[in-house]
Design a protein around this motif. Structure first.
Motif, PDB file in Angstrom:
ATOM      1  N   GLY A 145      10.814   5.076   8.743  1.00 22.77           N
ATOM      2  CA  GLY A 145       9.195   5.404   8.384  1.00 22.77           C
ATOM      3  C   GLY A 145       8.432   4.309   7.741  1.00 22.77           C
ATOM      4  N   THR A 146       9.031   3.464   6.745  1.00 22.85           N
ATOM      5  CA  THR A 146       8.553   2.520   6.145  1.00 22.85           C
ATOM      6  C   THR A 146       7.888   1.377   7.244  1.00 22.85           C
ATOM      7  OG1 THR A 146       9.471   3.047   3.985  1.00 22.85           O
ATOM      8  CG2 THR A 146       8.662   0.496   4.462  1.00 22.85           C
ATOM      9  N   PHE A 147       9.009   1.050   7.984  1.00 25.11           N
ATOM     10  CA  PHE A 147       8.742  -0.112   9.109  1.00 25.11           C
ATOM     11  C   PHE A 147       7.498   0.465  10.115  1.00 25.11           C
ATOM     12  CE2 PHE A 147       9.328  -2.131  13.195  1.00 25.11           C
ATOM     13  CZ  PHE A 147       9.300  -3.408  12.882  1.00 25.11           C
ATOM     14  N   ALA A 148       7.615   1.645  10.389  1.00 23.22           N
ATOM     15  CA  ALA A 148       6.414   2.021  11.299  1.00 23.22           C
ATOM     16  C   ALA A 148       5.140   2.223  10.654  1.00 23.22           C
ATOM     17  CB  ALA A 148       6.905   3.321  12.035  1.00 23.22           C
ATOM     18  N   MET A 149       5.222   2.834   9.447  1.00 26.09           N
ATOM     19  CA  MET A 149       3.773   2.940   8.829  1.00 26.09           C
ATOM     20  C   MET A 149       3.397   1.448   8.273  1.00 26.09           C
ATOM     21  SD  MET A 149       3.166   5.097   5.637  1.00 26.09           S
ATOM     22  CE  MET A 149       2.079   6.735   6.034  1.00 26.09           C
ATOM     23  N   GLY A 150       4.369   0.589   8.012  1.00 26.49           N
ATOM     24  CA  GLY A 150       3.983  -0.722   7.511  1.00 26.49           C
ATOM     25  C   GLY A 150       3.387  -1.580   8.686  1.00 26.49           C
ATOM     26  N   SER A 151       3.961  -1.308  10.096  1.00 27.46           N
ATOM     27  CA  SER A 151       3.463  -2.065  11.323  1.00 27.46           C
ATOM     28  C   SER A 151       1.993  -1.664  11.406  1.00 27.46           C
ATOM     29  CB  SER A 151       4.393  -2.044  12.206  1.00 27.46           C
ATOM     30  OG  SER A 151       5.792  -2.367  12.080  1.00 27.46           O
ATOM     31  N   PHE A 152       1.960  -0.451  11.294  1.00 24.59           N
ATOM     32  CA  PHE A 152       0.496   0.072  11.544  1.00 24.59           C
ATOM     33  C   PHE A 152      -0.391  -0.276  10.546  1.00 24.59           C
ATOM     34  CE2 PHE A 152      -2.710   3.573  10.922  1.00 24.59           C
ATOM     35  CZ  PHE A 152      -3.374   3.472  12.292  1.00 24.59           C
ATOM     36  N   ALA A 153      -0.035  -0.400   9.288  1.00 18.37           N
ATOM     37  CA  ALA A 153      -0.885  -0.742   8.087  1.00 18.37           C
ATOM     38  C   ALA A 153      -1.173  -2.285   8.226  1.00 18.37           C
ATOM     39  CB  ALA A 153      -0.183  -0.561   6.821  1.00 18.37           C
ATOM     40  N   GLU A 154      -0.210  -2.807   8.721  1.00 18.74           N
ATOM     41  CA  GLU A 154      -0.627  -4.433   8.783  1.00 18.74           C
ATOM     42  C   GLU A 154      -1.432  -4.834   9.777  1.00 18.74           C
ATOM     43  OE1 GLU A 154       2.659  -8.115   9.156  1.00 18.74           O
ATOM     44  OE2 GLU A 154       2.975  -6.420  10.369  1.00 18.74           O
ATOM     45  N   ASN A 155      -1.888  -3.929  10.946  1.00 17.32           N
ATOM     46  CA  ASN A 155      -2.725  -4.254  11.808  1.00 17.32           C
ATOM     47  C   ASN A 155      -4.032  -3.253  11.572  1.00 17.32           C
ATOM     48  OD1 ASN A 155      -1.311  -6.302  13.136  1.00 17.32           O
ATOM     49  ND2 ASN A 155       0.024  -4.803  13.687  1.00 17.32           N
ATOM     50  N   LEU A 156      -4.374  -2.726  10.528  1.00 18.48           N
ATOM     51  CA  LEU A 156      -5.442  -1.781  10.432  1.00 18.48           C
ATOM     52  C   LEU A 156      -6.815  -2.485  10.671  1.00 18.48           C
ATOM     53  CD1 LEU A 156      -4.593   0.497   7.529  1.00 18.48           C
ATOM     54  CD2 LEU A 156      -5.027   1.185   9.504  1.00 18.48           C
TER      55      LEU A 156
END
Length: 103
Positions: free
Chosen positions: A3-14
């Motif tokens: 969950g951290t990786f998925a959410m972090g990947s999304f947040a990284e590219n906001l």
């Protein structure tokens, strides 16, 4: 961690997905995501009345304290530092009470 990786990947590219809303890239996308995901985990453990929730909260609060001080958001950093003490006391109290509880 997933969950951290998925959410972090999304947040990284906001800033790429929503350029009108986010003009700059996220400063700490994975640390922010860790705090969010683990806060949900800690809340779930708390609802289940697991003493381990306090250890999860302590880890979350330590990471959040570092994160906010690193970002220069001092008041929130101090707030999370206080949360660290609350979580440590909560774990101590639950652990102590569990030793004296009659089963």
């Amino acid at each position: 961690m997933a969950g951290t990786f998925a959410m972090g990947s999304f947040a990284e590219n906001l800033h790429l997905h929503f350029p009108k809303l986010f003009s700059l890239p996220s400063a700490f996308p994975y640390a922010d995501s860790f705090v969010t995901v683990m806060s949900i985990v800690a809340t779930y453990l708390m609802v289940q009345k697991k003493a381990e929730c306090w250890l999860v909260w302590l880890v979350v609060d330590v990471v959040a304290t570092y994160l906010y001080f690193s970002k220069g958001i001092l008041f929130v950093g101090i707030e999370y530092l206080a949360f660290c003490f609350i979580a440590a006391y909560g774990f101590y109290k639950w652990f102590k009470d569990s030793k004296t509880a009659v089963v």
